[in-house]
Scaffold this motif. Structure first.
Motif, short mmCIF file in Angstrom:
data_model
loop_
_atom_site.label_atom_id
_atom_site.label_comp_id
_atom_site.label_asym_id
_atom_site.label_seq_id
_atom_site.Cartn_x
_atom_site.Cartn_y
_atom_site.Cartn_z
N CYS A 5 8.01 -0.70 -3.31
CA CYS A 5 6.58 -0.67 -2.98
C CYS A 5 6.55 0.29 -1.79
O CYS A 5 6.95 0.11 -0.71
CB CYS A 5 6.33 -1.96 -2.21
SG CYS A 5 4.48 -2.22 -1.86
N ASP A 6 5.88 1.52 -2.00
CA ASP A 6 5.28 2.20 -1.02
C ASP A 6 3.88 2.81 -1.26
O ASP A 6 3.48 3.86 -1.24
CB ASP A 6 6.30 3.55 -1.14
CG ASP A 6 6.07 4.59 0.24
OD1 ASP A 6 5.59 4.08 1.01
OD2 ASP A 6 6.36 5.80 -0.21
N LEU A 7 3.16 1.75 -1.56
CA LEU A 7 1.70 1.92 -1.76
C LEU A 7 0.68 1.55 -1.09
O LEU A 7 -0.23 0.87 -1.33
CB LEU A 7 1.60 1.53 -3.40
CG LEU A 7 2.29 2.13 -4.57
CD1 LEU A 7 1.99 1.62 -5.96
CD2 LEU A 7 2.16 3.73 -4.69
N ASN A 8 1.07 1.64 0.22
CA ASN A 8 0.10 1.33 1.41
C ASN A 8 -1.10 1.99 1.35
O ASN A 8 -1.10 2.95 0.46
CB ASN A 8 0.67 1.60 2.74
CG ASN A 8 1.21 2.79 3.16
OD1 ASN A 8 0.25 3.70 2.74
ND2 ASN A 8 2.38 2.70 3.81
N GLU A 9 -2.21 1.89 1.85
CA GLU A 9 -3.57 2.43 1.66
C GLU A 9 -3.23 3.87 2.07
O GLU A 9 -4.01 4.66 1.40
CB GLU A 9 -4.54 1.74 2.63
CG GLU A 9 -6.05 2.12 2.44
CD GLU A 9 -7.00 1.33 3.01
OE1 GLU A 9 -8.24 2.00 3.40
OE2 GLU A 9 -6.65 0.24 3.52
N GLU A 10 -2.70 4.34 3.21
CA GLU A 10 -2.60 5.59 3.58
C GLU A 10 -1.98 6.42 2.33
O GLU A 10 -2.10 7.62 2.22
CB GLU A 10 -1.86 5.70 4.96
CG GLU A 10 -1.60 7.13 5.48
CD GLU A 10 -1.00 7.32 6.80
OE1 GLU A 10 -0.85 8.40 7.24
OE2 GLU A 10 -0.50 6.23 7.40
N TYR A 11 -0.66 5.95 1.91
CA TYR A 11 0.07 6.65 0.89
C TYR A 11 -0.70 7.14 -0.08
O TYR A 11 -1.00 8.05 -0.91
CB TYR A 11 1.27 5.77 0.47
CG TYR A 11 2.10 6.57 -0.69
CD1 TYR A 11 3.04 7.09 -0.28
CD2 TYR A 11 1.72 6.18 -2.06
CE1 TYR A 11 3.57 7.92 -1.39
CE2 TYR A 11 2.49 6.94 -3.02
CZ TYR A 11 3.69 7.68 -2.67
OH TYR A 11 4.31 8.40 -3.53
N TYR A 71 -3.99 7.17 -0.20
CA TYR A 71 -5.26 8.17 0.11
C TYR A 71 -4.59 9.49 0.44
O TYR A 71 -5.31 10.40 -0.41
CB TYR A 71 -5.80 7.77 1.47
CG TYR A 71 -6.72 8.60 2.20
CD1 TYR A 71 -8.08 8.48 1.86
CD2 TYR A 71 -6.43 9.71 3.24
CE1 TYR A 71 -9.09 9.25 2.12
CE2 TYR A 71 -7.17 10.51 3.43
CZ TYR A 71 -8.48 10.54 3.24
OH TYR A 71 -9.62 11.37 3.58
#
Length: 90
Positions: A75-81, A83
């Motif tokens: 999981c590397d799908l934070n909001e900033e990533y 965006y």
């Protein structure tokens, strides 16, 4: 983004010798590529729809070597990533 080219690029960077004519790539149950070509039934629209409308993206890669399996979770799908990468497509 159904940018499956990134996945093939990563496969090509491995130390393992890979015969690209044997690799099969799936997004969920949709066959994306086989025999070193995009599958004739592949739909970028369907793949993008799958990626947008699932909480858990399943990417299956058959390297065509051996009979072993490996499962990885990440999981590397934070909001900033998302965006930063949402409009990137090579």
């Amino acid at each position: 983004d159904a940018n499956w080219g990134r996945i093939f690029m990563a496969i090509g960077k491995t130390a393992q010798e890979i015969d690209v004519d044997k690799v099969k790539l799936y997004f969920g149950s949709q066959l994306v590529a086989k025999d070193n070509m995009v599958d004739e039934n592949y739909s970028d629209e369907e793949a993008t729809n799958y990626l947008k409308n699932t909480n858990e993206v399943e990417i299956n890669i058959d390297l065509g070597v051996g009979g072993e399996e490996f499962v990885a979770y990440g999981c590397d799908l934070n909001e900033e990533y998302i965006y930063i990468n949402r409009d990137y497509r090579s």
